[in-house]
Design an enzyme around this catalytic site. Structure first.
Site, PDB file in Angstrom:
ATOM      1  N   GLY A 193       0.872  -1.125  -0.067  1.00 50.02           N
ATOM      2  CA  GLY A 193      -0.407  -0.196   0.311  1.00 50.02           C
ATOM      3  C   GLY A 193       0.891   0.972  -0.324  1.00 50.02           C
ATOM      4  N   ASN A 194       0.539   2.049   0.228  1.00 47.24           N
ATOM      5  CA  ASN A 194       1.079   3.915   0.376  1.00 47.24           C
ATOM      6  C   ASN A 194       1.830   3.763   1.791  1.00 47.24           C
ATOM      7  OD1 ASN A 194       0.086   5.064   2.514  1.00 47.24           O
ATOM      8  ND2 ASN A 194      -2.122   4.525   1.620  1.00 47.24           N
ATOM      9  N   VAL A 197       0.808   5.279   5.295  1.00 43.41           N
ATOM     10  CA  VAL A 197       0.564   3.437   6.407  1.00 43.41           C
ATOM     11  C   VAL A 197       1.064   2.538   6.202  1.00 43.41           C
ATOM     12  CG1 VAL A 197      -1.056   1.890   6.684  1.00 43.41           C
ATOM     13  CG2 VAL A 197      -2.103   3.910   5.292  1.00 43.41           C
ATOM     14  N   GLY A 198       2.076   2.512   5.135  1.00 44.66           N
ATOM     15  CA  GLY A 198       3.655   1.679   5.437  1.00 44.66           C
ATOM     16  C   GLY A 198       4.327   2.313   6.823  1.00 44.66           C
ATOM     17  N   GLU A 215       5.665  -3.297   0.480  1.00 43.77           N
ATOM     18  CA  GLU A 215       5.634  -2.834  -0.805  1.00 43.77           C
ATOM     19  C   GLU A 215       5.180  -2.065  -1.055  1.00 43.77           C
ATOM     20  OE1 GLU A 215       7.014  -5.143  -3.227  1.00 43.77           O
ATOM     21  OE2 GLU A 215       7.225  -6.489  -1.984  1.00 43.77           O
ATOM     22  N   CYS A 249       0.844   0.020  -9.383  1.00 43.24           N
ATOM     23  CA  CYS A 249       2.152   0.687  -8.292  1.00 43.24           C
ATOM     24  C   CYS A 249       3.064   0.674  -9.486  1.00 43.24           C
ATOM     25  CB  CYS A 249       1.989  -0.812  -7.081  1.00 43.24           C
ATOM     26  SG  CYS A 249       2.516  -1.966  -7.910  1.00 43.24           S
TER      27      CYS A 249
HETATM   28  P1  NAD Z   1      -5.187   1.229   1.083  1.00 48.13           P
HETATM   29  O1  NAD Z   1      -6.192   2.532   1.502  1.00 48.13           O
HETATM   30  O2  NAD Z   1      -6.528  -0.566   0.642  1.00 48.13           O
HETATM   31  O3  NAD Z   1      -4.905   0.763   1.879  1.00 48.13           O
HETATM   32  C1  NAD Z   1      -3.655  -0.467   1.567  1.00 48.13           C
HETATM   33  C2  NAD Z   1      -4.240  -1.043   3.298  1.00 48.13           C
HETATM   34  O4  NAD Z   1      -3.871  -0.163   4.181  1.00 48.13           O
HETATM   35  C3  NAD Z   1      -5.951  -1.489   3.868  1.00 48.13           C
HETATM   36  O5  NAD Z   1      -6.224  -2.817   4.053  1.00 48.13           O
HETATM   37  C4  NAD Z   1      -6.258  -0.968   4.834  1.00 48.13           C
HETATM   38  O6  NAD Z   1      -7.775  -1.180   6.002  1.00 48.13           O
HETATM   39  C5  NAD Z   1      -5.237  -0.961   5.103  1.00 48.13           C
HETATM   40  N1  NAD Z   1      -4.666   0.755   5.915  1.00 48.13           N
HETATM   41  C6  NAD Z   1      -5.058   1.943   5.522  1.00 48.13           C
HETATM   42  N2  NAD Z   1      -5.013   2.426   6.681  1.00 48.13           N
HETATM   43  C7  NAD Z   1      -4.553   2.304   7.761  1.00 48.13           C
HETATM   44  C8  NAD Z   1      -3.910   2.449   9.074  1.00 48.13           C
HETATM   45  N3  NAD Z   1      -4.291   3.882   9.076  1.00 48.13           N
HETATM   46  N4  NAD Z   1      -3.847   1.223   9.932  1.00 48.13           N
HETATM   47  C9  NAD Z   1      -3.491   0.538   9.682  1.00 48.13           C
HETATM   48  N5  NAD Z   1      -3.989  -0.113   8.326  1.00 48.13           N
HETATM   49  C10 NAD Z   1      -4.669   0.615   7.560  1.00 48.13           C
HETATM   50  O7  NAD Z   1      -4.107   1.360  -0.827  1.00 48.13           O
HETATM   51  P2  NAD Z   1      -3.729   2.449  -0.411  1.00 48.13           P
HETATM   52  O8  NAD Z   1      -2.817   2.356   0.839  1.00 48.13           O
HETATM   53  O9  NAD Z   1      -4.552   3.363  -1.634  1.00 48.13           O
HETATM   54  O10 NAD Z   1      -2.598   1.851  -1.657  1.00 48.13           O
HETATM   55  C11 NAD Z   1      -2.122   2.293  -3.269  1.00 48.13           C
HETATM   56  C12 NAD Z   1      -0.430   2.633  -2.981  1.00 48.13           C
HETATM   57  O11 NAD Z   1      -0.181   1.103  -2.668  1.00 48.13           O
HETATM   58  C13 NAD Z   1      -0.537   3.034  -3.946  1.00 48.13           C
HETATM   59  O12 NAD Z   1       1.332   3.662  -3.160  1.00 48.13           O
HETATM   60  C14 NAD Z   1       0.460   1.874  -4.347  1.00 48.13           C
HETATM   61  O13 NAD Z   1       1.420   2.692  -5.246  1.00 48.13           O
HETATM   62  C15 NAD Z   1       1.098   1.211  -3.591  1.00 48.13           C
HETATM   63  N6  NAD Z   1       0.752  -0.495  -4.269  1.00 48.13           N
HETATM   64  C16 NAD Z   1       2.321  -0.782  -4.013  1.00 48.13           C
HETATM   65  C17 NAD Z   1       2.607  -2.272  -4.569  1.00 48.13           C
HETATM   66  C18 NAD Z   1       3.635  -2.616  -4.517  1.00 48.13           C
HETATM   67  O14 NAD Z   1       2.963  -4.011  -5.171  1.00 48.13           O
HETATM   68  N7  NAD Z   1       4.632  -2.584  -4.719  1.00 48.13           N
HETATM   69  C19 NAD Z   1       1.509  -2.893  -5.613  1.00 48.13           C
HETATM   70  C20 NAD Z   1      -0.698  -2.280  -5.430  1.00 48.13           C
HETATM   71  C21 NAD Z   1       0.537  -0.576  -4.673  1.00 48.13           C
END
Ligand code: NAD
Length: 467
Positions: A193-194, A197-198, A215, A249
């Site tokens: 994800g982003n 949150v990472g 990731e 991504c």
């Molecule tokens: P998202 O909003 O679905 O969040 C990802 C996860 O984090 C979800 O399961 C969500 O419930 C959890 N989350 C959200 N807020 C949280 C919090 N405050 N505390 C704990 N957990 C929480 O997805 P996103 O982050 O919008 O995804 C898009 C991003 O992910 C982009 O930056 C994209 O580049 C990246 N991405 C990376 C890859 C990769 O393989 N490297 C793949 C897909 C997406």
């Protein structure tokens, strides 16, 4: 989506840990059976998954097959074909100074893993890490994204019946449920994800000393020069960019090039968009939708950051944005700050190859960089002088479909890499096993006190050479 009550989370984790401790996940036969059942589920319920992905993201059935369902099936097949080899203890060399002895690396499962998935490839990114976790003999909790509710609900409904529910659980929900999960002790957390949150995940993991894979995303650049056939290059760029309506991504985020190259490239991009999606992408079932209104509004806000040379049309009621190309985009414009993650492709002018390399190296290390150049010296400079999770020459995205290549980011784009054997290793402890017979007692004669003059000489002169 039915959120799992936060107070049930501890119970679920404890149950999985108990079952892991019983050893049920360790046998090769169990691992194989889970992978085979997951494969069967994907194949037999393909049309249900296609439908859920259509509801969540307007994804076409063919794209769902190529990028999610079929991708997972291929990944499972690879794991099944390689599993015995991955699980086998590996003998390694013992230095002469320690002989006689035998050394082996024995992969063992870590325990209970947590996989937190995003919404953009909500099936593939939820299950792909699970292939590695199960192959390595772990129990696993999957937390699908609440922003892809149809896929999340389907996974929660189907997976526990398909594979061994004693060792696999799906926890649905958003921030509250994920926060509850992160308070638990896991043996590995795999987050996609982003970066914001990472960081939350990394902080929570640090409290428990839990290893993590992150990731993440970022702005993946494309560099194009005038040595390549521009029409062919444009087609590949358009395909990589506008798949899943740009919500990928590793999608090309922007194109860098010299002004003349970009002005020659622009009509080829427009033509390629037409070839792939026709004249009205809004009516084309092959073209996806923006995931929600917030992302739609954010993306529409970028449309004024350059001259629209292709697309630009959008419809909030459908959450549709045309495949769009923006020319003459300023280096410091809003669209060039954060990852775009949508169907808008800025063309960014640079004066030279040096300026393009400097542009990329001055920014966060991207998840991928793509170079379209027939000049080997140019390709070589990108390879040597820039850092990114991956580098694609003449092709975006597809490095992730090559299981022997590590898939992951560097710096802001992520930590750790998976796919193929790396997925297995992420969820394994590579235990070092050294066996040395008690006789002959080579240690007393060499490295144990009392330290005689002879041992001192040995330590100074000979031992370093024998290790
Ligand atoms: P998202 O909003 O679905 O969040 C990802 C996860 O984090 C979800 O399961 C969500 O419930 C959890 N989350 C959200 N807020 C949280 C919090 N405050 N505390 C704990 N957990 C929480 O997805 P996103 O982050 O919008 O995804 C898009 C991003 O992910 C982009 O930056 C994209 O580049 C990246 N991405 C990376 C890859 C990769 O393989 N490297 C793949 C897909 C997406």
């Amino acid at each position: 989506m039915n959120a799992t009550a936060a107070n049930q989370v501890s119970e679920i984790v404890a149950g999985l840990r108990h079952n892991f401790d019983l050893g049920i996940t360790r046998p090769e036969a169990w691992r194989r059976a889970q992978l085979e059942r997951m494969r069967t589920l994907l194949v037999e319920r393909s049309s249900d998954f296609e439908r859920a992905l259509r509801v969540d993201l307007g994804k076409s059935a063919t794209e769902a097959q190529i990028t999610e369902i079929g991708f997972l099936v291929a990944e499972i097949d690879h794991a099944l074909a390689q599993l015995r080899r991955w699980m086998r203890p590996r003998r390694v060399r013992v230095p002469v100074g320690l002989q006689p002895a035998a050394a082996r690396i024995v992969p063992e499962p870590l325990g209970v893993a947590l996989v937190i998935a995003p919404w953009n490839y909500p099936l593939m990114l939820a299950l792909s890490p699970v292939v590695g976790a199960l192959a390595a003999g772990n129990a696993v909790i999957i937390k699908p994204s609440e922003l892809a509710p149809a896929t999340s609900a389907l996974l929660a409904q189907l997976l526990p019946d398909a594979i061994d529910r004693r060792a696999v659980a799906v926890v649905e929900g958003g921030v509250t449920e994920t926060t509850a999960l992160l308070q638990e002790k896991f043996d590995h957390i795999f987050y996609t994800g982003n970066g914001r949150v990472g960081r939350i995940v990394a902080r929570a993991a640090a409290e428990q000393l839990t290893p993590i894979t992150l990731e993440l995303g970022g702005k993946s650049p494309v560099y194009v020069d005038d040595t390549v056939p521009l029409a062919d290059s444009a087609k590949r760029i358009v395909w990589g960019k506008f798949m899943n309506a740009g919500q990928t991504c590793v999608a090309p985020d922007y194109v860098l090039g010299q002004p003349e190259t970009l002005s020659r490239l622009a009509p080829h991009l427009e033509r390629a968009i037409h070839d792939l999606y026709g004249s009205a992408a809004a009516d084309n079932p092959d073209y996806g939708r923006i995931v929600n209104d917030a992302h739609f509004d954010r993306l529409v806000g970028y449309l004024g950051d350059g001259e629209i040379v292709a697309g630009g049309g959008h419809d909030p009621s459908l959450r549709h944005i045309d495949p769009t190309v923006l020319a003459g985009v300023a280096h410091d414009s809003a669209v060039m700050k954060d990852e775009i993650f949508g169907p808008i492709l800025p063309l960014v002018e640079v004066e030279s190859l040096d300026a393009a390399l400097a542009f990329v190296t001055a920014r966060d290390k991207p998840l991928a960089a793509y170079v379209f150049s027939d000049d080997a010296a140019v390709r070589d400079r990108w390879e040597r002088e820039t850092s990114s999770g991956a580098l694609g020459f003449g092709v975006p995205v597809l490095h992730l479909a090559t299981p022997e290549l590590p898939f992951g980011g560097v710096g802001e784009s992520g930590t750790g890499a998976y796919h193929g054997e790396r997925s297995f290793l992420i969820f394994s402890q590579e235990k070092a096993v050294l066996s040395k017979p008690l006789r002959p007692d080579t240690l007393a004669a060499t490295i144990m006190p009392p330290y005689t003059a002879a041992k001192q000489t040995l330590a100074r002169r000979l031992l370093p050479k024998l290790m």
